[in-house]
Motif scaffolding. Structure first.
Motif, short mmCIF file in Angstrom:
data_model
loop_
_atom_site.label_atom_id
_atom_site.label_comp_id
_atom_site.label_asym_id
_atom_site.label_seq_id
_atom_site.Cartn_x
_atom_site.Cartn_y
_atom_site.Cartn_z
N VAL A 307 -1.33 -10.47 -10.22
CA VAL A 307 -0.73 -9.15 -10.39
C VAL A 307 -0.82 -8.33 -9.10
N VAL A 308 -1.96 -8.39 -8.42
CA VAL A 308 -2.12 -7.65 -7.16
C VAL A 308 -1.14 -8.16 -6.12
N LEU A 309 -1.07 -9.48 -5.96
CA LEU A 309 -0.15 -10.06 -4.98
C LEU A 309 1.30 -9.72 -5.33
N ALA A 310 1.62 -9.78 -6.61
CA ALA A 310 2.98 -9.47 -7.05
C ALA A 310 3.34 -8.03 -6.74
N SER A 311 2.42 -7.10 -6.98
CA SER A 311 2.68 -5.69 -6.73
C SER A 311 2.95 -5.43 -5.24
N LEU A 312 2.17 -6.07 -4.38
CA LEU A 312 2.37 -5.90 -2.93
C LEU A 312 3.73 -6.44 -2.50
N LEU A 313 4.11 -7.61 -3.03
CA LEU A 313 5.40 -8.19 -2.68
C LEU A 313 6.56 -7.33 -3.19
N LEU A 314 6.42 -6.78 -4.39
CA LEU A 314 7.46 -5.91 -4.93
C LEU A 314 7.62 -4.66 -4.06
N ALA A 315 6.51 -4.09 -3.62
CA ALA A 315 6.58 -2.90 -2.77
C ALA A 315 7.32 -3.20 -1.47
N VAL A 316 7.02 -4.34 -0.87
CA VAL A 316 7.72 -4.73 0.36
C VAL A 316 9.20 -4.96 0.07
N GLY A 317 9.50 -5.62 -1.05
CA GLY A 317 10.89 -5.86 -1.42
C GLY A 317 11.67 -4.58 -1.61
N TYR A 318 11.06 -3.58 -2.25
CA TYR A 318 11.74 -2.30 -2.46
C TYR A 318 12.05 -1.60 -1.14
N ALA A 319 11.18 -1.83 -0.14
CA ALA A 319 11.36 -1.15 1.15
C ALA A 319 12.52 -1.71 1.96
N MET A 320 12.94 -2.94 1.68
CA MET A 320 13.95 -3.58 2.51
C MET A 320 15.30 -2.84 2.52
#
Length: 419
Positions: A307-320
């Motif tokens: 869940v932690v790793l997924a949240s970090l990846l989602l945040a980066v994805g939203y920033a793109m």
């Protein structure tokens, strides 16, 4: 054909054949309903609304998303509870799943022939009721038909089917963007198959007539809808965390066509091509993450790390898209965010089952947790629509989504019952 015992308690183990059939059923179910829904929700319905109401399609789309989310919220909770109480020769869950597929399929097809926003909205709400007649019992079966040490793996099949179906549905929808009616027909058929195929593929559910009867008085039925309170701290933390994470994801997912056309500036044809590319990318990365993270979670006995790793990846994805403001930004959102969402989805339902206060009421309590999905689908698009109306741009949508997913991670990390 193997059957379960007449009890709400999950079995301690499954045979190899049962494992394969459950895994296949969870994958096929989520693949089919998501293909049907995404053909319509992500592509054909937004395009049809822009043609029916060219001056107000954005606001209408926001209202429709809110109305259907509310219909989903109510129906998921009600059906989850009623399936707990169902006593039939076909079991507690199967009758709801098969009937829901037919209702959802027919009403989804009708969106392609109804003439205005009001009738489309009514039919769309009916379709969501049918869809949740399937989803609530299927998710509840994870608690009462699957051993706890296999729930991460089965949750991975659920996530893989959902994500693969989402991508495939968008690809198919994009193919029908200039020839919509056949697309609506196909969407309805696939949605109906979701419910009917599931009850045939998984091990036949044992008759629930031998289970203890439950009171059918109106007072007892109403009382059965009470949310859990005793020992439910982790349950509600999971609820809030799930709501925020899905809220952030649907802020962008449900508006990706409009983001490509209105924010990035692509034409109808170019936006359809970009969605197809995004969908292929999402399909690949989400399948990889979903099918690996769930079994790994079962093996290491941990739910929070993915869940932690997924949240970090989602945040980066939203920033793109926010930083790049280009089709490439949206493709990177699909790649990075899709990998993260697949990772989260692979343990999502397993985590939900693990925090249940009482597995005897799995249908009702999971129905409450699934309200988080509905809230995400409802609040996310509403906030996106409000941001666009107030600012005149999609620019602030992305940082808002980033804040939401970070908060989601914080709430889920506060859960004590799950490692």
């Amino acid at each position: 054909m193997s059957q379960d015992q007449p009890t709400a308690t999950a079995p301690k183990s499954l045979t190899k054949a049962q494992t394969i059939r459950f895994g296949a059923a969870f994958f096929i179910f989520n693949l089919c309903w998501m293909v049907g829904l995404q053909i319509v929700a992500a592509v054909l319905l937004p395009q049809r609304l822009s043609e029916i109401a060219p001056d107000s399609y954005n606001a209408i789309f926001g209202v429709l998303n809110s109305a259907t989310a509310l219909a989903s919220l109510i129906s998921n909770l009600v059906v989850g509870n009623l399936s707990d109480r169902t006593r039939s020769v076909f079991g507690r869950r199967s009758p709801w799943i098969a009937a829901g597929g037919v209702i959802a399929g027919v009403s989804l097809f009708l969106l392609g022939v109804l003439p205005d926003g009001v009738t489309i909205g009514i039919s769309y709400c009916v379709s969501m009721v049918g869809l949740n007649m399937m989803i609530a019992p299927v998710v509840a079966s994870l608690a009462d038909r699957v051993p706890d040490n296999m729930r991460g793996t089965m949750s991975a099949f659920i996530s893989a089917g959902t994500l693969f179906g989402s991508s495939l549905g968008q690809i198919i929808g994009a193919r029908f963007i200039t020839m919509q009616l056949p697309g609506f027909v196909l969407a309805g058929i696939v949605m109906a198959i979701a419910g009917i195929a599931t009850v045939f593929v998984w091990p036949r559910e044992r008759s629930s007539k031998d289970m203890p009867e439950v009171s059918g008085s109106l007072k007892d039925i109403l009382a059965s809808f009470r949310p859990p309170t005793h020992g439910a701290r982790d349950f509600w933390l999971a609820f809030v965390g799930r709501s925020l994470l899905l809220f952030s994801y649907y802020m962008i997912l449900n508006y990706q066509l409009y983001i490509l056309q209105d924010y990035i500036g692509q034409s109808v044809e170019d936006s359809a091509a970009t969605i197809s590319t995004m969908s292929v990318v999402l399909m690949v990365v989400s399948l990889i993450s979903a099918l690996t993270a769930g079994p790994i979670s079962d093996r290491i006995g941990r739910r929070k790390i993915p869940v932690v790793l997924a949240s970090l990846l989602l945040a980066v994805g939203y920033a793109m898209p926010w930083l790049l403001h280009s089709p490439l930004g949206m493709i990177l959102f699909s790649a990075i965010g899709g990998f993260g969402y697949g990772m989260y989805g692979s343990v999502d339902q397993a985590l939900n089952v693990d925090v249940l206060p009482n597995e005897e009421e799995a249908g009702k309590d999971l129905g409450i947790l699934n309200i988080a999905t509905t809230l995400g689908q409802m609040v996310g698009p509403v906030i996106t629509s409000a941001i666009v109306v107030v600012t005149g741009s999609y620019g602030m949508v992305f940082p808002t989504a980033i804040v939401a997913v970070v908060l989601a991670c914080v709430f889920i990390m506060m859960i004590r019952k799950v490692k």
